[in-house]
Design a protein around this motif. Structure first.
Motif, PDB file in Angstrom:
ATOM      1  N   VAL A 143      10.202 -10.259 -12.831  1.00  0.00           N
ATOM      2  CA  VAL A 143       9.731  -9.573 -11.627  1.00  0.00           C
ATOM      3  C   VAL A 143       8.221  -9.344 -11.684  1.00  0.00           C
ATOM      4  CG1 VAL A 143      11.942  -8.432 -11.207  1.00  0.00           C
ATOM      5  CG2 VAL A 143      10.222  -7.298 -12.640  1.00  0.00           C
ATOM      6  N   PRO A 144       7.573  -9.307 -10.524  1.00  0.00           N
ATOM      7  CA  PRO A 144       6.140  -8.994 -10.508  1.00  0.00           C
ATOM      8  C   PRO A 144       5.914  -7.496 -10.618  1.00  0.00           C
ATOM      9  CG  PRO A 144       6.911  -9.355  -8.271  1.00  0.00           C
ATOM     10  CD  PRO A 144       8.089  -9.622  -9.177  1.00  0.00           C
ATOM     11  N   GLY A 145       4.779  -7.111 -11.152  1.00  0.00           N
ATOM     12  CA  GLY A 145       4.433  -5.702 -11.253  1.00  0.00           C
ATOM     13  C   GLY A 145       3.859  -5.170  -9.948  1.00  0.00           C
ATOM     14  N   PRO A 146       3.810  -3.855  -9.801  1.00  0.00           N
ATOM     15  CA  PRO A 146       3.332  -3.256  -8.552  1.00  0.00           C
ATOM     16  C   PRO A 146       1.871  -3.558  -8.231  1.00  0.00           C
ATOM     17  CG  PRO A 146       3.646  -1.581 -10.252  1.00  0.00           C
ATOM     18  CD  PRO A 146       4.254  -2.834 -10.770  1.00  0.00           C
ATOM     19  N   GLN A 147       1.038  -3.715  -9.258  1.00  0.00           N
ATOM     20  CA  GLN A 147      -0.368  -4.042  -8.995  1.00  0.00           C
ATOM     21  C   GLN A 147      -0.476  -5.410  -8.331  1.00  0.00           C
ATOM     22  OE1 GLN A 147      -3.270  -2.294  -9.625  1.00  0.00           O
ATOM     23  NE2 GLN A 147      -4.590  -3.945  -8.898  1.00  0.00           N
ATOM     24  N   ASP A 148       0.269  -6.387  -8.844  1.00  0.00           N
ATOM     25  CA  ASP A 148       0.259  -7.713  -8.231  1.00  0.00           C
ATOM     26  C   ASP A 148       0.806  -7.672  -6.818  1.00  0.00           C
ATOM     27  OD1 ASP A 148      -0.881  -8.906 -10.421  1.00  0.00           O
ATOM     28  OD2 ASP A 148       1.001  -9.571 -11.296  1.00  0.00           O
ATOM     29  N   CYS A 149       1.866  -6.909  -6.602  1.00  0.00           N
ATOM     30  CA  CYS A 149       2.443  -6.799  -5.260  1.00  0.00           C
ATOM     31  C   CYS A 149       1.433  -6.203  -4.286  1.00  0.00           C
ATOM     32  CB  CYS A 149       3.714  -5.949  -5.295  1.00  0.00           C
ATOM     33  SG  CYS A 149       5.087  -6.737  -6.165  1.00  0.00           S
ATOM     34  N   PHE A 150       0.684  -5.210  -4.753  1.00  0.00           N
ATOM     35  CA  PHE A 150      -0.351  -4.602  -3.917  1.00  0.00           C
ATOM     36  C   PHE A 150      -1.424  -5.632  -3.544  1.00  0.00           C
ATOM     37  CE2 PHE A 150      -4.553  -2.692  -3.595  1.00  0.00           C
ATOM     38  CZ  PHE A 150      -4.366  -1.711  -2.633  1.00  0.00           C
TER      39      PHE A 150
END
Length: 385
Positions: free
Chosen positions: A229-236
């Motif tokens: 899964v991608p991390g929240p920083q990347d999603c942002f």
């Protein structure tokens, strides 16, 4: 809602706590529960994360889909799809495709019993001829990487549906700005989000978008169970990138069209691969199937001399020599030694990918600077005009 408006607003709501217009980065691994099993929809960030949820909703909206599922990379998304199948199942894939896709199919999943055929899908009859009673999925990539071949998505989907075969379309090169495969019946759309969707060469991510509830549940299970899964920083970062996707793609397409025409007219350039050129084999289909021709251009020099291709690539100053594509900056890639090195040379040549091919990811810089850069680099090679 029009595409540009969706790109800015889809999946994003003001933060209920503060009213922040940008989705916060929920940098947390776990969530406090009121009672065992009683929570606010979030238990553990491998399974769900609010920043990722917003991005998944946004991507689904842009592809006119119901479900968006994000993974740690484009290959992790591909991996999740391939895990749907079992030993003995057969998969037909485009023969001109990203080298990493070929590698994961041949080197990772083939030893576990999946069988793969790589077919020139510009001829739908070749796809039909490859189908057997064991065929479970057709993997379409269009425009293809790196020869920019155009595959008739609707024709392949129609053929597959008649045989109860799943279709997956790698829509990385086109992006949802230029085409929406779900609209013509594809089952799943895959993106290397790293590329145009992120758009700034600062994150690695993949995504799947689809409509079928049961299939989405299976893929979400794999996302959680396998943990890629991608991390929240990347999603942002991708949420931020999506807000300018439409205007970036407009400029990518405009610049690429001008560069392709300039290369086509250059006396030292042999062949140009760009679906926007009337001379491109798939031009008419691209005109019908897509809303523009994209930002990728590949070309070969006259004389077909490897050393001269290297001179051009080493001489570029505005274009950077590197892997990947889809960022705001222009990149130059040598597919044979970089993105497609994992494909055996005989297979590359069979698909038409020569060692002398140069692939350009045309950025959004001023077009005059890009053309000047290409011109000074090409002028360093011996004349074949």
């Amino acid at each position: 809602m029009k595409f540009g408006t969706k790109a800015i607003h889809a999946g994003v709501e003001p933060d209920p706590t503060t009213g922040a217009i940008m989705t916060p980065i929920y940098q947390t691994s776990t969530y406090v529960q009121e009672s065992p099993g009683k929570h606010k929809g979030y238990e553990y960030s491998r399974t769900h994360n609010p920043t990722r949820t917003a991005l998944q909703k946004a991507l689904a909206a842009l592809e006119n889909g119901k479900h968006g599922i994000c993974y740690a990379s484009g290959l992790a998304a591909t991996d999740a799809v391939l895990k749907l199948f079992r030993p003995g199942d057969e998969i037909i894939a485009t023969n001109d495709l990203y080298g990493g896709t070929y590698r994961i199919m041949r080197k990772v999943f083939e030893p576990f019993g999946l069988k793969f055929q790589f077919v020139d899908m510009t001829d739908v009859e070749k796809v039909r001829a490859a189908i057997t009673e064991h065929t479970k999925m057709i993997w379409i990539e269009t425009p293809t990487n790196p020869l920019l071949k155009i595959i008739d998505i609707e024709a392949v989907v129609t053929l597959a549906r008649a045989e109860n075969i799943m279709t997956v379309v790698d829509n990385t090169f086109a992006t949802p700005y230029l085409q929406n495969p779900l609209d013509v019946g594809a089952d799943v759309v895959m993106h290397s989000v790293t590329k145009y969707l992120g758009g700034h060469s600062d994150t690695v991510m993949g995504a799947l978008v689809l409509n079928d509830d049961d299939l989405a549940a299976q893929l979400a299970f794999i996302q959680n169970a396998s943990g890629a899964v991608p991390g929240p920083q990347d999603c942002f970062l991708v949420l931020r990138g999506l807000k300018t996707l439409h205007i970036r793609m407009q400029r990518h397409c405009e610049n690429a069209a001008k560069i392709a025409q300039w290369l086509h007219e250059h006396p030292k350039v042999g062949k140009v691969f760009y679906p926007g050129l009337p001379t491109h084999t798939g031009h008419d289909l691209a005109t019908r199937q897509m809303r523009g021709y994209g930002g990728m251009v590949s070309f070969e020099l006259k004389g077909d001399v490897y050393e001269e291709a290297v001179i051009v690539m080493e001489s570029l100053q505005v274009f950077s020599l590197g892997e990947s594509l889809g960022g705001v900056e222009s990149l130059c890639t040598h597919p044979a030694s970089m993105t497609h090195a994992s494909i055996p040379k005989e297979e590359r040549l069979k698909a038409g990918l020569k060692d002398t091919l140069i692939r350009l990811s045309v950025g959004i810089e001023d077009i005059e600077d890009l053309i000047d850069d290409l011109n000074q680099a090409i002028e360093k090679v011996e004349s074949h005009g």
